[in-house]
Design a protein around this motif. Structure first.
Motif, short mmCIF file in Angstrom:
data_model
loop_
_atom_site.label_atom_id
_atom_site.label_comp_id
_atom_site.label_asym_id
_atom_site.label_seq_id
_atom_site.Cartn_x
_atom_site.Cartn_y
_atom_site.Cartn_z
N TYR A 39 -5.49 5.11 10.60
CA TYR A 39 -4.22 4.85 9.92
C TYR A 39 -3.12 4.51 10.92
O TYR A 39 -2.38 3.53 10.75
CB TYR A 39 -3.83 6.07 9.09
N GLY A 40 -2.99 5.30 11.96
CA GLY A 40 -1.91 5.09 12.92
C GLY A 40 -2.00 3.78 13.67
O GLY A 40 -0.97 3.20 14.04
N ALA A 41 -3.21 3.30 13.91
CA ALA A 41 -3.41 2.08 14.70
C ALA A 41 -3.38 0.82 13.86
O ALA A 41 -3.48 -0.28 14.40
CB ALA A 41 -4.74 2.16 15.45
N THR A 42 -3.24 0.96 12.55
CA THR A 42 -3.23 -0.20 11.66
C THR A 42 -1.80 -0.55 11.26
O THR A 42 -1.06 0.31 10.78
CB THR A 42 -4.05 0.09 10.38
N SER A 43 -1.41 -1.78 11.45
CA SER A 43 -0.07 -2.22 11.11
C SER A 43 -0.03 -2.85 9.73
O SER A 43 -1.07 -3.30 9.20
CB SER A 43 0.44 -3.24 12.13
N VAL A 44 1.16 -2.89 9.15
CA VAL A 44 1.34 -3.57 7.87
C VAL A 44 0.95 -5.03 7.99
O VAL A 44 0.32 -5.60 7.08
CB VAL A 44 2.80 -3.42 7.38
N SER A 66 2.85 4.49 4.39
CA SER A 66 2.56 5.85 3.95
C SER A 66 2.32 5.90 2.45
O SER A 66 1.38 6.55 1.97
CB SER A 66 3.73 6.77 4.33
N GLU A 67 3.16 5.22 1.68
CA GLU A 67 2.97 5.20 0.23
C GLU A 67 1.67 4.51 -0.15
O GLU A 67 0.99 4.92 -1.10
CB GLU A 67 4.15 4.50 -0.45
N LEU A 68 1.29 3.48 0.60
CA LEU A 68 0.02 2.81 0.34
C LEU A 68 -1.14 3.78 0.52
O LEU A 68 -2.03 3.87 -0.34
CB LEU A 68 -0.13 1.61 1.28
N LEU A 69 -1.14 4.53 1.61
CA LEU A 69 -2.22 5.48 1.86
C LEU A 69 -2.26 6.56 0.78
O LEU A 69 -3.34 6.85 0.23
CB LEU A 69 -2.05 6.14 3.22
N THR A 70 -1.12 7.14 0.46
CA THR A 70 -1.11 8.20 -0.55
C THR A 70 -1.45 7.67 -1.93
O THR A 70 -2.09 8.37 -2.72
CB THR A 70 0.25 8.93 -0.58
N SER A 71 -1.07 6.44 -2.23
CA SER A 71 -1.38 5.85 -3.54
C SER A 71 -2.88 5.70 -3.72
O SER A 71 -3.42 5.93 -4.82
CB SER A 71 -0.70 4.50 -3.69
N ILE A 72 -3.58 5.31 -2.66
CA ILE A 72 -5.03 5.18 -2.73
C ILE A 72 -5.65 6.50 -3.16
O ILE A 72 -6.51 6.56 -4.05
CB ILE A 72 -5.60 4.73 -1.37
N TYR A 73 -5.19 7.58 -2.54
CA TYR A 73 -5.76 8.89 -2.84
C TYR A 73 -5.27 9.44 -4.18
O TYR A 73 -6.05 9.99 -4.96
CB TYR A 73 -5.42 9.87 -1.73
N ARG A 74 -3.98 9.27 -4.47
CA ARG A 74 -3.42 9.87 -5.68
C ARG A 74 -4.03 9.27 -6.94
O ARG A 74 -4.21 9.98 -7.95
CB ARG A 74 -1.90 9.73 -5.69
N ALA A 123 -4.55 12.28 6.36
CA ALA A 123 -3.50 13.01 5.65
C ALA A 123 -2.61 13.81 6.58
O ALA A 123 -1.40 13.95 6.34
CB ALA A 123 -4.13 13.92 4.59
N HIS A 124 -3.18 14.35 7.65
CA HIS A 124 -2.39 15.19 8.55
C HIS A 124 -1.32 14.40 9.30
O HIS A 124 -0.39 14.98 9.87
CB HIS A 124 -3.30 15.88 9.57
N LEU A 125 -1.42 13.08 9.28
CA LEU A 125 -0.45 12.24 9.97
C LEU A 125 0.81 12.01 9.14
O LEU A 125 1.81 11.51 9.66
CB LEU A 125 -1.07 10.89 10.32
N LEU A 126 0.75 12.37 7.88
CA LEU A 126 1.86 12.11 6.97
C LEU A 126 2.73 13.35 6.79
O LEU A 126 2.22 14.46 6.70
CB LEU A 126 1.33 11.66 5.61
N ASP A 127 4.02 13.14 6.73
CA ASP A 127 4.95 14.24 6.49
C ASP A 127 6.18 13.67 5.78
O ASP A 127 7.25 13.55 6.35
CB ASP A 127 5.36 14.90 7.81
N ASP A 128 5.98 13.29 4.53
CA ASP A 128 7.08 12.73 3.75
C ASP A 128 6.92 13.14 2.30
O ASP A 128 6.04 13.93 1.95
CB ASP A 128 7.15 11.21 3.89
N GLU A 129 7.78 12.60 1.45
CA GLU A 129 7.75 13.01 0.05
C GLU A 129 6.46 12.60 -0.65
O GLU A 129 6.00 13.28 -1.58
CB GLU A 129 8.96 12.44 -0.71
#
Length: 215
Positions: A39-44, A66-74, A123-129
């Motif tokens: 996740y961290g090494a991939t750019s938009v 971040s929203e893209l990653l969480t949307s996939i899981y949610r 997931a551990h890389l994220l810290d937002d709403e």
């Protein structure tokens, strides 16, 4: 189809068409890149290039990486939670519903292994709403599963010497961490490994009665 034809446009019908093409390509590209590069090494920019859309298309559907990653899981979590709720609310005996719920976790995970593995690793890389909202939704799934275990304890078909919380965490954590050691191409498929975990889980629910623990 040209890139312009897949980008969001006005009108409900056109929006649905875009969701079925551009949005799905964005999700597929992000999943593949997150899995391969992290996740961290991939750019938009890399995501939109792989999906063959513009940044405007990505930001129409997702406000950030971040929203893209969480949307996939949610989206997968919402689907899984609905399936669990239907099982839990069913008319079958509780032991059958517990077995069905455990199997459903395995089967749903096997169907979406790439996306769920990406989430587990990132997931551990994220810290937002978005991450916090995801944790709340995951907690609702956990509580629903735990309630089913408690029902089994109250009905006398599930051991009471281990708390429902420990039982739930043990099974869901074991399955959720399988990606750390499972290797494709081995003697067992992921689905077969999952079914063996279910056998251990269901087999371990019954035991000689001991002093009950708070659940």
């Amino acid at each position: 189809m040209s890139v312009a034809a897949t980008e969001p446009t006005a009108g409900a019908g056109r929006r649905r068409a875009a969701r079925g093409s551009a949005r799905q390509r964005i999700v597929a590209a992000a999943t593949e890149l997150f899995a391969r590069r992290g996740y961290g090494a991939t750019s938009v920019q890399e995501i939109v290039a792989a999906a063959e859309v513009t940044k405007g298309a990505l930001y129409h559907w997702f406000g950030s990486k971040s929203e893209l990653l969480t949307s996939i899981y949610r989206e997968l979590l919402a689907e899984q939670t609905q399936r669990l709720r239907e099982i839990a609310d069913g008319d079958a005996p509780v032991e059958e519903r517990l077995h069905a719920a455990a199997l459903d976790v395995v089967e749903h995970t096997a169907e979406h292994l790439a996306e769920l593995t990406v989430w587990a690793k990132s997931a551990h890389l994220l810290d937002d709403e978005h991450a916090e909202a995801t944790r709340r939704e995951r907690r609702r799934y956990h509580d629903l599963f735990c309630d089913l275990v408690r029902e089994g304890q109250q009905s006398g078909v599930v051991r009471t010497d281990v708390s429902a919380t420990v039982i739930t965490h043990t099974f869901l954590s074991a399955l959720g961490n399988t990606h750390t050691w499972f290797r494709p191409g081995g003697p067992l498929s992921f689905a077969e490994v999952g079914h063996q975990l279910v056998a251990l889980f269901v087999g371990g629910l019954r035991a000689p009665a001991g002093p009950p623990y708070r659940t």
